[in-house]
Design an enzyme around this catalytic site. Structure first.
Site, PDB file in Angstrom:
ATOM      1  N   HIS A 199       0.826  -1.200   0.000  1.00 17.49           N
ATOM      2  CA  HIS A 199       0.000   0.000   0.000  1.00 17.49           C
ATOM      3  C   HIS A 199       0.868   1.261   0.000  1.00 17.49           C
ATOM      4  CE1 HIS A 199      -3.389   2.506   0.897  1.00 17.49           C
ATOM      5  NE2 HIS A 199      -2.596   3.125   1.745  1.00 17.49           N
ATOM      6  N   GLU A 441      -7.641  -8.762 -25.495  1.00 19.44           N
ATOM      7  CA  GLU A 441      -6.684  -9.106 -24.443  1.00 19.44           C
ATOM      8  C   GLU A 441      -6.705 -10.590 -24.093  1.00 19.44           C
ATOM      9  OE1 GLU A 441      -7.589  -6.795 -20.933  1.00 19.44           O
ATOM     10  OE2 GLU A 441      -9.740  -6.995 -21.208  1.00 19.44           O
ATOM     11  N   ASP A 465      -3.084  -8.053 -20.082  1.00 21.82           N
ATOM     12  CA  ASP A 465      -3.721  -9.366 -20.015  1.00 21.82           C
ATOM     13  C   ASP A 465      -3.326 -10.254 -21.181  1.00 21.82           C
ATOM     14  OD1 ASP A 465      -5.252  -9.623 -17.640  1.00 21.82           O
ATOM     15  OD2 ASP A 465      -6.479  -7.956 -18.355  1.00 21.82           O
ATOM     16  N   CYS A 512      -3.640  -0.140 -25.175  1.00 23.89           N
ATOM     17  CA  CYS A 512      -3.758   0.552 -23.884  1.00 23.89           C
ATOM     18  C   CYS A 512      -3.110  -0.187 -22.723  1.00 23.89           C
ATOM     19  CB  CYS A 512      -5.223   0.840 -23.571  1.00 23.89           C
ATOM     20  SG  CYS A 512      -6.209  -0.640 -23.355  1.00 23.89           S
TER      21      CYS A 512
HETATM   22  C1  PEP Z   1      -4.710  -4.641 -20.187  1.00 25.39           C
HETATM   23  O1  PEP Z   1      -5.071  -5.769 -19.832  1.00 25.39           O
HETATM   24  O2  PEP Z   1      -3.718  -4.428 -20.910  1.00 25.39           O
HETATM   25  C2  PEP Z   1      -5.445  -3.449 -19.737  1.00 25.39           C
HETATM   26  C3  PEP Z   1      -5.149  -2.255 -20.185  1.00 25.39           C
HETATM   27  O3  PEP Z   1      -6.419  -3.631 -18.829  1.00 25.39           O
HETATM   28  P1  PEP Z   1      -6.188  -3.878 -17.271  1.00 25.39           P
HETATM   29  O4  PEP Z   1      -4.733  -3.604 -16.974  1.00 25.39           O
HETATM   30  O5  PEP Z   1      -7.114  -2.928 -16.606  1.00 25.39           O
HETATM   31  O6  PEP Z   1      -6.569  -5.299 -17.117  1.00 25.39           O
HETATM   32 MG    MG Z   2      -7.001  -6.117 -19.029  1.00 23.52          MG
END
Ligand code: PEP
Ligand code: MG
Length: 607
Positions: A199, A441, A465, A512
Site C-alpha cells: 500500500h 486481451e 492481459d 492501452c
Molecule cells: C490490459 O489488460 O492491458 C489493460 C489495459 O487492462 P487492465 O490492466 O485494466 O486489465
Molecule cells: Mg485487461
C-alpha cells in the site's frame, strides 16, 4: 537499540517504488508494536472498567481514522476506501463484540482480549486461499495496533502534524500513516518493510513522492535528524553523505528536473513522427480527479477509463446517478476529445466488498470482466445506462473488457440495445451513434478478430492481459515476473495480427496496456501500424517526445527485421541498439529504467 548504539552503515539498497532524488533530514517515526501484558481482573467493577477502556480506545481510533480521511490529500483520495475498510473492521463483531465478550467471560484486560480476537481472525484468514484477501489481514493488524496504542495512552503521532521538510524513516507505514502525509512538507519516505505492491508503495506513486521500501534495517542505522540522500530510481539510501556525494546527487537531481520540465513544456505538441505520422496519445485513468493531470500532460482524450473504482471503494454498490454524474463530467471536460469508458472489469483479484463473489481457484480465468457483467445483468445495465446518458455530453466511446469470442460480444450488444430502448422510452438523451469497441486481451479474441471486427467500431489491445494469457504467466505472481515479456515474438505476432485484421476491416486499433508507456516499445508499435496509444498520464510527455524523434518508415523497416529475430532478448537488444542515444539521455535523467524492464504497472492492483 538506543540511538547512541546505532550502527555505522553508509549505504543501503531497498526496493525503489517511486522515483526522484531527495536530500534531507530524517524523521524517525516510531511504529514499534505496543507490548501487551496479561492481567487477570478480580472483580466485576474491574471488568466493567476494562470494557469501558476498550470502548473508549475503539471510539478514539474511529475518530482518528475519520480525521485522517477528512484531511487526505486530493491526489490520494482514490485510496480512501482502505480507511473505510479499517472503520468497517472496527465495527465487525469479531473485532469489537468478541473482545468485549472475552473481557467479560475470561476476566482479562482489554489488551489481552483484543490480542485474542486478532488471533482468532488471523486463524480464519490463514484458511483463505485467495492471496489478495489473505493479505488483508494486515489491515486488521493495523487497526488493532492503533486501538492498543490508544489503550496504552501512547501518543499517536499523526504525519500531518509534521511541519518541517523531512524524509520519513519508519519500520512500516500503515494506510492511515501514508494517507496523512503532509505533502507540502514531507519530501519522501523510506521503510524497513513493504514490497513493490504494498500500500505504501502505491501511495508514494500517487503522491509523486520519492520512496524506497524493503530496506529491512534502515531504522537501525538512522537517527532523527541524520542527513540522507534517497534515490527513488535506484533504491539507494546514503546515510550521512559527504560533500562529494551531496554535490553529485544535487547535480543529478537538477538535471532530472530540468529535463523533466523541458519534456512537460513540450507535451502539448502533437506526437508526430519526423515523416509526418500523427499518433493519438491518450490517457489511462481510474477516476475523475485524474482528468486534469491527463490534460496538463498533453493527453488527447482518455483511451481507457477503468471504472472499477466506484465499485471497490465502498461496500455499497454505486447508483446509476452517481456513475452518470462522474462519466458526464469526464466527458464534458475532455470534449471534443474522446473518452473511452470501459465497462466493469471486476473479478480476478479486483474484489468488491459490496459483491458476493464466490471464491475461485483460478480467478484470472474465472468470472471476471464481461463474464461477470453478463451474469449480473442488473448491475451491467445500470452502468450502461450511465455511460449512454453521459454520451449526450461529450465524445464518449464504450468498450467491453475480456471479450473472448463473438457470442459474448453479441450478448453484451443485445443488452446495450435493450438499454437504448429503455432510454428511448424514457425520452432520455444519448448518442445514438456511440462508438462501441472491445478490448483485445484474450488470445482467442486475436484468433477471431476478423469476426469481431464486423461487429465493432474499434479494437483496443490490452497487452497486460494479452501477455498474461498468451504466455501463461500470472501477472501478479512475482515468481514468474521475469517471463512477463512484451518483446516476446508471440506477443509481437499477436499484435501484428490484430492490426492487420483491423486494417482490412477499416476499424481503428489502439493499444492501452503498459507497453504503450514503454519508450522501447514505441518504434515497434508504430512500425506495426498502431496509431493510438493510451497510457499512464505520467508517461505521456516522455512517449510524445520519443515519438517525435522516430520515423515511421524506419520503424517499419525495423519491424521487418525484428520479425526475423527469435527471442525476446534479441528483440530487446536490437531495439536498444537502435534507440541510442535517446535512451541514454532518458536513462541518465532517470526518466526510464530500460535495463530492468519488469512491467511494473502491469499488476492487477492499479492502486
Ligand atoms: C490490459 O489488460 O492491458 C489493460 C489495459 O487492462 P487492465 O490492466 O485494466 O486489465
Ligand atoms: Mg485487461
Amino acid at each position: 537499540m538506543s540511538s547512541s548504539q546505532k550502527e555505522k552503515v553508509k549505504k543501503l539498497r531497498g526496493i525503489a517504488v517511486s522515483p526522484g532524488i531527495i536530500i534531507g533530514k530524517a524523521r524517525l517515526i516510531d511504529r514499534s508494536r505496543v507490548k501487551i501484558l496479561y492481567q487477570y481482573l478480580v472483580n466485576d467493577q474491574q471488568v466493567s472498567r476494562e470494557v469501558d477502556r476498550f470502548k473508549e480506545a475503539l471510539q478514539a481510533a474511529k475518530e482518528q481514522i475519520a480525521l485522517v480521511k477528512n484531511k487526505m490529500p486530493e491526489q490520494i483520495r482514490k485510496h480512501a476506501f482502505i480507511l473505510d475498510t479499517h472503520l468497517m473492521i472496527m465495527d465487525d463483531s469479531m473485532f469489537s463484540n468478541a473482545t468485549i465478550q472475552t473481557i467479560q467471560s475470561e476476566k482479562i484486560n482489554a489488551e489481552w482480549a483484543l490480542k485474542k480476537s486478532v488471533q482468532n481472525i488471523e486463524k480464519l484468514f490463514t484458511q483463505i486461499e485467495d492471496r489478495y484477501i489473505k493479505e488483508r489481514i494486515v489491515d486488521v493488524q493495523y487497526v488493532a495496533e492503533r486501538v492498543l496504542r490508544n489503550l496504552a495512552g501512547k501518543e499517536q503521532e499523526d504525519l500531518f502534524e509534521i511541519k518541517e521538510r523531512v524524509i520519513i524513516v519508519a519500520h512500516e507505514l500503515s494506510p492511515a500513516d501514508t494517507s496523512s502525509i503532509n505533502t507540502s512538507k514531507v519530501m519522501g519516505f523510506i521503510t524497513d518493510g513493504g514490497g513493490r505492491t504494498s500500500h505504501a508503495a502505491i501511495m508514494a506513486q500517487s503522491l509523486k513522492m520519492p520512496a524506497i521500501v524493503g530496506l529491512e534495517t534502515v531504522t537501525h542505522h538512522v537517527h532523527d535528524g541524520t542527513l540522507l540522500i534517497v534515490d527513488g530510481q535506484t533504491g539507494e539510501v546514503i546515510i550521512d553523505p559527504d560533500d562529494e556525494e551531496i554535490i553529485f546527487y544535487q547535480e543529478k537531481q537538477l538535471q532530472r528536473e530540468r529535463f523533466e520540465s523541458s519534456i512537460i513544456r513540450l507535451s502539448h505538441l502533437p506526437a508526430e513522427t519526423v515523416d509526418g505520422l500523427r499518433v493519438a496519445v491518450r490517457a489511462n485513468i481510474e477516476l475523475l480527479e485524474e482528468v486534469v493531470a491527463a490534460k496538463d500532460n498533453g493527453a488527447e482524450g482518455i483511451g481507457l477509463y477503468r471504472t472499477e473504482y466506484h465499485y471497490l471503494r465502498s461496500s455499497d454498490l454505486p447508483k446509476e446517478e452517481e456513475l452518470f454524474e462522474d462519466y458526464k463530467e469526464v466527458a464534458e471536460i475532455l470534449a471534443p476529445d474522446p473518452v473511452t469508458i470501459r465497462t466493469l472489469d471486476l473479478g480476478g483479484d479486483r474484489v468488491s466488498a459490496g459483491l458476493a463473489l464466490s471464491k475461485e481457484t483460478n480467478p484470472a480465468l474465472g468470472l471476471r470482466a464481461i463474464r461477470f457483467s453478463l451474469r449480473e445483468v442488473g448491475l451491467f445495465k445500470s452502468q450502461l445506462r450511465a455511460i449512454l446518458r453521459a454520451s449526450a455530453f461529450g465524445n464518449v466511446q464504450l468498450m467491453f473488457p475480456m471479450i473472448s469470442g463473438l457470442q459474448e460480444l453479441l450478448d453484451a450488444r443485445r443488452i446495450l440495445g435493450e438499454v437504448m430502448q429503455e432510454l428511448d422510452s424514457e425520452s432520455l438523451e444519448y448518442d445514438r451513434h456511440i462508438k462501441v469497441g472491445v478490448m483485445v486481451e484474450v488470445p482467442s479474441a486475436v484468433t477471431v478478430a476478423d469476426i469481431l471486427a464486423r461487429h465493432v467500431d474499434f479494437f483496443s489491445i490490452g497487452t497486460n492481459d494479452l501477455i498474461q494469457y498468451a504466455l501463461a504467466i500470472d501477472r501478479v505472481n512475482e515468481n514468474v515476473a521475469y517471463m512477463y515479456q512484451p518483446f516476446h515474438p508471440a506477443i509481437l505476432r499477436l499484435i501484428r495480427q490484430v492490426v492487420e485484421v483491423a486494417g482490412k476491416a477499416e476499424i481503428s486499433v489502439a493499444l492501452c496496456g503498459e507497453m504503450a508507456g514503454d519508450p522501447l516499445c514505441a518504434p515497434i508499435l508504430l512500425g506495426l501500424g498502431i496509431d493510438e496509444l493510451s497510457l499512464n498520464t505520467a508517461r505521456i510527455p516522455i512517449i510524445k517526445k520519443v515519438i517525435r524523434t522516430l520515423s515511421l518508415q524506419e520503424s517499419k523497416n525495423d519491424v521487418e527485421k525484428i520479425f526475423h529475430l527469435e527471442t525476446a532478448s534479441e528483440v530487446r537488444d536490437f531495439i536498444r541498439g537502435k534507440m541510442q542515444p535517446l535512451l541514454k539521455e532518458l536513462e541518465q535523467k532517470d526518466l526510464i529504467d530500460s535495463t530492468n524492464n519488469r512491467n511494473k504497472g502491469a499488476s492487477l492492483h492499479h492502486g
